[in-house]
Motif scaffolding. Sequence first.
Motif, PDB file in Angstrom:
ATOM      1  N   ASP A 120       0.826  -1.210   0.000  1.00  0.00           N
ATOM      2  CA  ASP A 120       0.000   0.000   0.000  1.00  0.00           C
ATOM      3  C   ASP A 120       0.863   1.266   0.000  1.00  0.00           C
ATOM      4  O   ASP A 120       0.543   2.253  -0.675  1.00  0.00           O
ATOM      5  CB  ASP A 120      -0.922   0.004   1.219  1.00  0.00           C
ATOM      6  N   LEU A 156       2.399   1.875  -3.420  1.00  0.00           N
ATOM      7  CA  LEU A 156       1.395   2.444  -4.325  1.00  0.00           C
ATOM      8  C   LEU A 156       1.109   3.902  -3.997  1.00  0.00           C
ATOM      9  O   LEU A 156       0.938   4.736  -4.902  1.00  0.00           O
ATOM     10  CB  LEU A 156       0.104   1.626  -4.233  1.00  0.00           C
ATOM     11  N   GLU A 207       0.797  -0.583 -10.187  1.00  0.00           N
ATOM     12  CA  GLU A 207      -0.163  -1.607  -9.811  1.00  0.00           C
ATOM     13  C   GLU A 207       0.562  -2.729  -9.073  1.00  0.00           C
ATOM     14  O   GLU A 207       1.795  -2.849  -9.127  1.00  0.00           O
ATOM     15  CB  GLU A 207      -0.894  -2.165 -11.032  1.00  0.00           C
ATOM     16  N   ARG A 208      -0.206  -3.563  -8.418  1.00  0.00           N
ATOM     17  CA  ARG A 208       0.368  -4.586  -7.554  1.00  0.00           C
ATOM     18  C   ARG A 208       1.128  -5.645  -8.328  1.00  0.00           C
ATOM     19  O   ARG A 208       2.075  -6.222  -7.805  1.00  0.00           O
ATOM     20  CB  ARG A 208      -0.747  -5.267  -6.745  1.00  0.00           C
TER      21      ARG A 208
END
Length: 1208
Positions: free
Chosen positions: A929, A932, A939-940
């Motif tokens: 998190d 990001l 993106e993950r």
Amino acid sequence: MDLHMMNCELLATCSALGYLEGDTYHKEPDCLESVKDLIRYLRYEDETRDVRQQLGAAQILQSDLLPILTQHRQDKPLFDAVIRLMVNLTQPALLCFGNLPKEPSFRHHFLQVLTYLQAYKEAFASEKAFGVLSETLYELLQLGWEERQEEDNLLIERILLLVRNILHVPADLDQEKKIDDDASAHDQLLWAIHLSGLDDLLLFLASSSAEQQWSLHVLEIVSLMFRDQNPEQLAGVGQGRLAQERSADVAELEVLRQREMAEKKTRALQRGNRHSRFGGSYIVQGLKSIGERDLIFHKGLHNLRNYSSDLGKQPKKVPKRRQAARELSIQRRSALNVRLFLRDFCSEFLENCYNRLMGSVKDHLLREKAQQHDETYYMWALAFFMAFNRAASFRPGLVSETLSVRTFHFIEQNLTNYYEMMLTDRKEAASWARRMHLALKAYQELLATVNEMDISPDEAVRESSRIIKNNIFYVMEYRELFLALFRKFDERCQPRSFLRDLVETTHLFLKMLERFCRSRGKLVVQNKRKKRRKKKKKVLDQAIVSGNVPSSPEEVEAVWPALAEQLQCCAQNSELSMDSMVPFDAASEVPVEEQRAEAMVRIQDCLLAGQAPQALTLLRSAREVWPEGDVFGSQDISPEEEIQLLKQILSAPLPRQQGPEECGAEEEEEEEEEEEEELQVVQVSEKEFNFLDYLKRFACSTVVRAYVLLLRSYQQNSAHTNHCIVKMLHRLAHDLKMEALLFQLSVFCLFNRLLSDPAAGAYKELVTFAKYILGKFFALAAVNQKAFVELLFWKNTAVIREMTEGYGSLEDRSSSRRAPTWSPEEEAHLRELYLTHKDVEGQDVVEAILTHLNTVPRTRKQIIHHLVQLGLADSVKDFQRKGTHVVLWTGDQELELQRLFEEFRDSDDVLGHIMKNITAKRSRARIVDKLLALGLVAERRELYKKRRKKLASSILPNGAESLKDFCQEDLEEEENLPEEDSEEEEEGGSEAEQVQGSLVLSTENLGQSLHQEGFSTPLLWLQNCLIRAADDREEDGCSQAVPLVPLTEENEEAMENEQFQQLLHKLGIRPPASGQETFWRIPAKLSPTQLRRVAASLSQPEEEQKLQPELQPEVPGEQGSDEEHCKEHRAQALRALLLAHKKKAGLASPEEEDAVSREHLKAAPKKRQLLDSDEEQEEDEGRNRAPESGAPGIQKKKRYQIEDDEDD
């Protein structure tokens, strides 16, 4: 456009219809075309319905269309067109506007159209118009089905629709101002229908089996004919006044006389003996005015009793959304001749039409041939005609079609559906409430008819009634229906008449149920309970947990000789079936490929339980499902080798999942903390019915409030309604000893109004009950002075018990079930333990406290709540088990995270390296998190591990340890799978490579057998297709599913061969979708490298030897015994599968991969070297130079494993 000014084109069209001269109508030559033009104009009118309003203002229907209809009936095309136009002009205003408009301008147009419709209804109230319609309808019905054309059926339907539209027009009460026994416009219309003979045609349509298509139209017309009628009053017409009716009228007149006498007496007291213009002013002591002084009263003393502080104030306006619902249905007595006609119509309808028509309509409803909400006409007819039959001369055979348990079920289903829709569709709540009222009336009449059957002199009728009641009272839904309706009663949507019918129906149901319980003695009923259970993981070690099987190595060694003898006998038996044992769970969420560990544990459980045949069958079944790697033995394994393999499985310490906790209380307290899916399971059971226990369900404030609301209008209620109210309140107050439910100020105000009513003598039952409740209250108030304060609130049963038995009595009763209190010493010990363990990193504080707390047994939830009460923690959320404690990121920590990301962004596992090297330990989700949020990744999926799956095999000396590690990794993956949400796509992406690497060994035997059967050409064609698809995907850079189209007969035959299709399944080629595709397709998810590997696996052995003869290594194990070779090969496959699972979980070390690759180069067959790419060989050579080091056994989850690797 001004609607009072007619459009010129519309005016010209109307002028071309014709003209009326005296009583004769002369039509114009273009009359038919003009009628068609009017139909066309109506089709294209605007949303204000301007054409309809202009034609209504010009009275076209009265002055032109009706004369054409009556005088030019022989002109069939014109007659048909006029009927079409009339049907359009007379359709209900609600259909024209969709719903009742709320905007003032549209509301004005709606009311204007309604006014024109009422004028049309008055114009149709003539025998001549209905005579023409009935004659035409009679002629059409005389035609047989073979002679009747489609136009005839359309004309029949239009005539029925026209009659329906005219009857549907509501009456204008303000305009008519008709009293009872006077002929209204609707009565005149009904009389015209009777004189024209149309009622006989309706009876014929309802009774004829050949005219069932018009059943819904007929039922709708009949319902509109009896719209304002009361069935019980209609049944008594012409039979003279009954004694009961006369006594009711006398009682009503007596009430009115007593009130008039009381008013005269009050007026006489108000007038003084001596007239005085000055009434005087008085000071009322003890009653304060707006200021601090006493109130000054400026009227005579005789008016002081009527003084109120609200005098002279403007009444508060109630918003529309809070106003009570209005009564829409108004019952009135029609003229006597009309009532006699309707009574005879009802009698004939019941004798000849009811059962057939209701059966046909029910069939239409169940087969969904009817329009939406047409079931309301069915429920109205059921309620009306069954009530008429019960009041006239009760004959159950006349209504046998609707007198069954299925009808009860149908009504209850619709009633429940309307009830749910009223709660969800708030905009149309009033419409759903009206439909619910119709369903309730039908349900009430069904119960009344069954109750009437109880007193029938016929034994068969009484037995039928007993069977119906037995079924109704047994099912729980019928008993719970009234409770649900009372609890959700809303006077804003449901009118007072609905509440009245609900109270009367509940009274009837309770009376029947009580009588049935007394006659039966013991009544067994159905009971349903929703039980919440959690979806738990499958426990694999049930046999071990039970403690009935051996677990220690010594016990296992003692058990093995007996098992070996059984296995020897079973191995010799060639008839051992494998169909009964399935090694995997097809309904499990875990894929079949990942259930090998579970199958291994099941085999061990069978051996430990002494079930040798089942263990051997399960082993062979698992070998068929998972042949790759020879984990469960090779295909040509000997019986002795199978027994040795089972011995290894028996002695291997396979890891197992932990079973659920035994303590049920602990599970309930940790429900909020567990992240497991909760399912509601309805448990159906039977129990002995207790009437008082059922009656206690009505002892709640919502039900009592609804009864009191209806009791407020006791003066307008019938005597039966007041009796139903008092009977229910008496049941609660006397039978259940809960008179305190009625200790409420609004109820006492109602009792005061009742007792001071001059006509209170007519309500003896109400007065007696009011005095009984007041006496109970004052007796309680003498003991409990707080009872006066309790008058301000509605109460539940718990408060009632405290009022009567003393405050705090409930707490004393429940003290035994409460958690033990905390002593000061225990609180000090708890505080000390919390302060000691709260800063220990990686430790659960509550678990540590539970371990060291040696006092009264406490649960985790009790400790957490008490820590919050002591102020040691802010919230219960601080002690959540999963995840880490949320701590804000400092500036230095963010800079450190950015530095680590830049350092390891090109590595294979960015997130893993960051978690190893970061100073402040965070959970994986928190780091993702933050990355990001800082914008370092978009993106993950950018943080997923970049790894490659390869098939490797090595010889593992200890087979038992390999089994243990392999199964341990499988179980850990299943546990970690729902927790590691961020890696789901990564694991799904690498699944294709894993399957691709493992299918080489499984397709070898299939390919050789197909070559031997003569499928070399189709295999070569399949190989070329795979290579061509790989080349295309490399050139285009994108991939899509490619169909395999066989162009020769030989290839077509091969594609239909079962063994060839099995090979296609093994290679990952997708079969055609049923009904949509024809050919097999190469999936788009296979990469070019994977396609080339699959194509190379299809090569013949001779071709492989020619291609790379120099790559064939010398295998020293070939000169040894076959048994040793099989063992080594199986251990090698287990080692390779273990490494594959570790790599999938990110736990494999480079040293392990290096050792496996070196052993693989020594012992792997030549085909594996042919399939490996150059890059993989270079990687293997580079890894061969690395130093060897053994990896320790790892049995922790993924998120903790990263830190352990760093420590090593």
